[in-house]
Design an enzyme around this catalytic site. Structure first.
Site, mmCIF file in Angstrom:
data_model
loop_
_atom_site.group_PDB
_atom_site.id
_atom_site.type_symbol
_atom_site.label_atom_id
_atom_site.label_comp_id
_atom_site.label_asym_id
_atom_site.label_seq_id
_atom_site.Cartn_x
_atom_site.Cartn_y
_atom_site.Cartn_z
ATOM 1 N N ASN A 50 -10.144 1.128 2.572
ATOM 2 C CA ASN A 50 -8.864 1.054 3.300
ATOM 3 C C ASN A 50 -9.009 1.590 4.717
ATOM 4 O O ASN A 50 -9.436 2.737 4.908
ATOM 5 C CB ASN A 50 -7.813 1.900 2.578
ATOM 6 C CG ASN A 50 -7.267 1.227 1.337
ATOM 7 O OD1 ASN A 50 -7.870 0.291 0.821
ATOM 8 N ND2 ASN A 50 -6.141 1.710 0.861
ATOM 9 N N ASP A 83 1.560 5.102 -5.424
ATOM 10 C CA ASP A 83 1.077 6.411 -4.977
ATOM 11 C C ASP A 83 1.976 7.521 -5.494
ATOM 12 O O ASP A 83 2.995 7.845 -4.886
ATOM 13 C CB ASP A 83 1.016 6.425 -3.448
ATOM 14 C CG ASP A 83 0.462 7.734 -2.911
ATOM 15 O OD1 ASP A 83 0.153 8.631 -3.714
ATOM 16 O OD2 ASP A 83 0.354 7.857 -1.677
ATOM 17 N N HIS A 97 -9.813 5.733 0.644
ATOM 18 C CA HIS A 97 -8.720 5.787 1.624
ATOM 19 C C HIS A 97 -9.152 6.638 2.811
ATOM 20 O O HIS A 97 -10.105 7.404 2.728
ATOM 21 C CB HIS A 97 -7.460 6.388 0.990
ATOM 22 C CG HIS A 97 -6.720 5.416 0.116
ATOM 23 N ND1 HIS A 97 -5.433 5.013 0.379
ATOM 24 C CD2 HIS A 97 -7.104 4.746 -0.993
ATOM 25 C CE1 HIS A 97 -5.043 4.146 -0.538
ATOM 26 N NE2 HIS A 97 -6.050 3.971 -1.390
ATOM 27 N N GLU A 153 -3.715 6.619 -7.345
ATOM 28 C CA GLU A 153 -4.529 7.676 -6.721
ATOM 29 C C GLU A 153 -4.483 8.935 -7.564
ATOM 30 O O GLU A 153 -3.428 9.311 -8.077
ATOM 31 C CB GLU A 153 -3.999 7.968 -5.304
ATOM 32 C CG GLU A 153 -4.759 9.080 -4.571
ATOM 33 C CD GLU A 153 -4.261 9.265 -3.130
ATOM 34 O OE1 GLU A 153 -3.981 8.250 -2.449
ATOM 35 O OE2 GLU A 153 -4.142 10.428 -2.704
ATOM 36 N N THR A 173 -6.002 3.499 10.722
ATOM 37 C CA THR A 173 -5.949 4.182 12.016
ATOM 38 C C THR A 173 -6.918 3.594 13.034
ATOM 39 O O THR A 173 -6.613 3.555 14.240
ATOM 40 C CB THR A 173 -6.223 5.690 11.791
ATOM 41 O OG1 THR A 173 -5.248 6.180 10.861
ATOM 42 C CG2 THR A 173 -6.135 6.471 13.077
ATOM 43 N N ASP A 229 0.829 -1.218 0.000
ATOM 44 C CA ASP A 229 0.000 0.000 0.000
ATOM 45 C C ASP A 229 0.862 1.267 0.000
ATOM 46 O O ASP A 229 1.897 1.325 0.667
ATOM 47 C CB ASP A 229 -0.862 -0.050 1.281
ATOM 48 C CG ASP A 229 -1.959 0.983 1.302
ATOM 49 O OD1 ASP A 229 -2.499 1.296 0.227
ATOM 50 O OD2 ASP A 229 -2.279 1.480 2.397
ATOM 51 N N HIS A 230 0.393 2.282 -0.732
ATOM 52 C CA HIS A 230 1.049 3.602 -0.752
ATOM 53 C C HIS A 230 2.542 3.495 -1.038
ATOM 54 O O HIS A 230 3.390 3.970 -0.268
ATOM 55 C CB HIS A 230 0.838 4.336 0.579
ATOM 56 C CG HIS A 230 -0.521 4.954 0.713
ATOM 57 N ND1 HIS A 230 -0.957 5.976 -0.086
ATOM 58 C CD2 HIS A 230 -1.545 4.665 1.551
ATOM 59 C CE1 HIS A 230 -2.196 6.298 0.263
ATOM 60 N NE2 HIS A 230 -2.580 5.512 1.242
ATOM 61 N N HIS A 283 -6.695 10.838 5.654
ATOM 62 C CA HIS A 283 -5.965 9.803 6.403
ATOM 63 C C HIS A 283 -5.788 10.174 7.876
ATOM 64 O O HIS A 283 -5.695 11.349 8.226
ATOM 65 C CB HIS A 283 -4.559 9.597 5.816
ATOM 66 C CG HIS A 283 -4.544 8.875 4.510
ATOM 67 N ND1 HIS A 283 -4.390 9.494 3.301
ATOM 68 C CD2 HIS A 283 -4.664 7.556 4.220
ATOM 69 C CE1 HIS A 283 -4.393 8.609 2.327
ATOM 70 N NE2 HIS A 283 -4.566 7.412 2.854
#
Ligand code: G3H
Ligand code: ZN
Length: 294
Positions: A233, A106, A211, A136, A236, A84-85, A183
C-alpha cells in the site's frame, strides 16, 4: 478491459512470490496518474480509496469511485478497486455497488477481542457479497497525524501466534501486518523487522499486506516482497511527488492561474513515481525504462 478483482490479482502475485502495488487515490489526477504509471510499467495495479479520502470528498464515495471505475475500464492493464481503511459499516455496505471487489476493514485500534468480533462480522458480510476482505492486527500507526506507536508497546507489532488465531477466527482473506512501517512518512527511512515478517509468513497461509510503504527505501520494499508481502500500500509518496512538483511550478510561474498548469505537472510527477515504484517492486530495481530517477 473490465475491472479486475483484487483477490485474483493478489492470488496470482502471491503464487509467483510477487506483490501487487495498491495506490491510494484522492483526486482524479491521482486516478489518471496511477493508471498511466501502471500502463507504462505494463503491470496490474489496485486503485484504493480510503475512508479519509471519502471524508475529503464531502463524505461521498460515488463521484470518485465512478470516475475511478470508468478510468480503470479503459486502462490497458488490469486495474482493481479497493476500499481502504474502512471503519464505517455504512461505507462498507456501499462497496459492492460502487465497483469495489475488495475492502480493508480496519478495527486494529480496538482491543484484540473487539477487533476480532468486528472483523468477523465484516468478513461474513463481505463474503456474502463476494468481496475479498483484508484486516489489520497490530498497529502500523501514523494515520491522521497520530504519532508512530512505541514499537515495544504491547500489540504494536503483529504477533504471529495471535495473527494465526485472528485469521482463523475472522476468516479474512489477507492480513495487514505491523512489522516496522508507519503511515504518512515523507522520508524513506523506515526499516522493517524482517525476522518478524518471516515468522508471520510461516505462521499464516493468507497473503500479507504492507501498509505505510511510502516510508521505505527500495531495498526494504524488495526485501518485504521477498519476505512474503503480497500487497504493498502506497499513498503518501504520490502526495509528496504531486505537491513537490506543484510547489516548484508555482514558484517558477507566480502568475499562473490555469489550474491545468500546476495540476498537470503534479499528475506527471505522480505518473513517474508510480512507474518507478511498480518497477522496483516487480524487478527489484528501477531499470532504464522507468520514468523517474531514484
Ligand atoms: O493504506 C494505505 C497505506 O498504508 C499508505 O501508507 O501513505 O504511508 O504510503 P502511506
Ligand atoms: Zn494503510
Amino acid at each position: 478491459m473490465p475491472l479486475a478483482a483484487t483477490g485474483e490479482l493478489i492470488a496470482a502475485a502471491a503464487a509467483a512470490r510477487h506483490a501487487v502495488p495498491a495506490f491510494n487515490v484522492i483526486t482524479l489526477e491521482h486516478v489518471e496518474a496511477v493508471i498511466a504509471g501502471a500502463e507504462h510499467a505494463g503491470a496490474p495495479v489496485v486503485l484504493q480509496v480510503s475512508e479519509n479520502a471519502v471524508k475529503y470528498r464531502y463524505g461521498r464515495l460515488l463521484p470518485l469511485a465512478r470516475a475511478a471505475a470508468e478510468a480503470a475500464e479503459r486502462a490497458a492493464v488490469p486495474v482493481a478497486l479497493h476500499l481502504d481503511h474502512i471503519h464505517s459499516d455504512g461505507l462498507l455496505r456501499q462497496a459492492p455497488g460502487a465497483g469495489f471487489s475488495s475492502v480493508m476493514y480496519d478495527a486494529a485500534r480496538l482491543p484484540y477481542e473487539e477487533n476480532l468480533a468486528a472483523t468477523r462480522a465484516a468478513a461474513d458480510w463481505a463474503h456474502a457479497q463476494g468481496l475479498w476482505i483484508e484486516a489489520e492486527l497490530g498497529q502500523v500507526g501514523g494515520k491522521n497525524g497520530e504519532p508512530p506507536p512505541d514499537p515495544h508497546a504491547p500489540g504494536a507489532r503483529t504477533d504471529p501466534q495471535e495473527a494465526a488465531a485472528f485469521v482463523t477466527g475472522t476468516g479474512v482473506d489477507a492480513l495487514a501486518v505491523a512489522v516496522g512501517s508507519t503511515h504518512a512518512m515523507t522520508t524513506r527511512t523506515a526499516a522493517l523487522d524482517h525476522g518478524l515478517l518471516k515468522r508471520l509468513s510461516a505462521a499464516l497461509d493468507i497473503p500479507l499486506v504492507l501498509h505505510g510503504s511510502s516510508g521505505l527505501p527500495d531495498g526494504e520494499l524488495t526485501a518485504a516482497v521477498a519476505g512474503g508481502i503480497a500487497k504493498v500500500n502506497i499513498g503518501t509518496a504520490l502526495n509528496v511527488a504531486m505537491t513537490g512538483a506543484i510547489r516548484e511550478f508555482l514558484a517558477a510561474h507566480p502568475e499562473a492561474a490555469d489550474s491545468r498548469g500546476y495540476l498537470g505537472v503534479g499528475r506527471e510527477a505522480m505518473v513517474r513515481t508510480v512507474d518507478r515504484l511498480i518497477t522496483v517492486l516487480r524487478d527489484g530495481d528501477a531499470p532504464s525504462h522507468a520514468l523517474e530517477a531514484p
